[in-house]
Design a protein around this motif. Sequence first.
Motif, mmCIF file in Angstrom:
data_model
loop_
_atom_site.group_PDB
_atom_site.id
_atom_site.type_symbol
_atom_site.label_atom_id
_atom_site.label_comp_id
_atom_site.label_asym_id
_atom_site.label_seq_id
_atom_site.Cartn_x
_atom_site.Cartn_y
_atom_site.Cartn_z
ATOM 1 N N ASP A 3 14.775 7.368 45.253
ATOM 2 C CA ASP A 3 15.540 7.440 46.499
ATOM 3 C C ASP A 3 16.885 8.112 46.225
ATOM 4 O O ASP A 3 17.935 7.611 46.591
ATOM 5 C CB ASP A 3 15.749 6.041 47.088
ATOM 6 N N LEU A 231 24.846 0.537 48.709
ATOM 7 C CA LEU A 231 23.529 0.223 48.167
ATOM 8 C C LEU A 231 22.800 -0.786 49.050
ATOM 9 O O LEU A 231 21.603 -0.623 49.353
ATOM 10 C CB LEU A 231 23.666 -0.323 46.745
ATOM 11 N N ARG A 234 21.645 0.865 52.313
ATOM 12 C CA ARG A 234 20.508 1.766 52.090
ATOM 13 C C ARG A 234 19.224 0.973 51.897
ATOM 14 O O ARG A 234 18.170 1.314 52.449
ATOM 15 C CB ARG A 234 20.779 2.655 50.870
ATOM 16 N N GLU A 235 19.290 -0.079 51.108
ATOM 17 C CA GLU A 235 18.106 -0.910 50.874
ATOM 18 C C GLU A 235 17.629 -1.551 52.173
ATOM 19 O O GLU A 235 16.427 -1.652 52.431
ATOM 20 C CB GLU A 235 18.414 -1.982 49.831
ATOM 21 N N LEU A 238 15.788 1.090 54.224
ATOM 22 C CA LEU A 238 14.463 1.368 53.673
ATOM 23 C C LEU A 238 13.511 0.196 53.894
ATOM 24 O O LEU A 238 12.297 0.393 54.020
ATOM 25 C CB LEU A 238 14.566 1.672 52.173
ATOM 26 N N ALA A 239 14.061 -1.023 53.940
ATOM 27 C CA ALA A 239 13.222 -2.207 54.144
ATOM 28 C C ALA A 239 12.694 -2.291 55.564
ATOM 29 O O ALA A 239 11.676 -2.942 55.828
ATOM 30 C CB ALA A 239 14.017 -3.470 53.804
#
Length: 268
Positions: A3, A231, A234-235, A238-239
């Motif tokens: 990523d 971070l 972003r996670e 994406l989740a």
Amino acid sequence: MDDTLVLYGERFASRVLLGTARYPSLAALAESIEASRPGMVTVALRRQMAADADSSVGFFETLKQYAVPLLPNTAGCHTVQEVVTTAEMAREVFGTDWIKLELIGDDYTLQPDPLGLVEAADLLVRAGFKVLPYCTEDLVVGRRLLDVGCQALMPWGAPIGTGKGIVNPYGLRVLRERLPDVPLIVDAGLGVPSHACQVMEWGFDGVLLNTAVSQAAAPARMAYAFAGAVLAGREAYLAGPMPERDSAQASTPVVGMPFWHQDTGHIA
């Protein structure tokens, strides 16, 4: 899962870009770079030319020890010709084709000049620069910048140095939705890590920070906090966050509940 942030076909180690101006000391700048491990650091040619020789040498030695890619900018430019001249000089001084395009149209808000911005971007792209234009959330201007060859945009969250966060959430989210395949890095106006986390949750590709870190009481600690927020955001993106609802919905199923919680009107 890979990523990595990709700009103009190049990969960067972090989605945080860090400015290098207005730190209380070179030590504070160095500690902030160490804490956030940015993908790029911005440098202003005009500020370096105005600095005394000794401080400039120390500044560049500090940057070199971290081997972070440099992103020169055209801060302080008010005309297209100023932008082009500054960019050409920056390429010679810093040895890079990367340029953060800044063209100020209003001295009070420091809002980018939308007309001159597109013209300047066109000239710089033709001259072989990898242009990252600082712009507003205006979708039409963004499209024009892409039309002349920019491969990424840097829309503001709020006017530079205000720390207000996102003043036009609707505009930024529309920009993200309408340009789904374009790298978008929110630049300017962020004040606290939650602002960065929010835009990352919306699907933005990174943030550029300067004043929020350099003017914090503890710059390195704030840089570390921002890196964590980017971070986390972003996670979360994406989740795939759950959809927002207007009414409550129990997270625990009714099936199998003890009999005394059932709607019988009395305890058996």
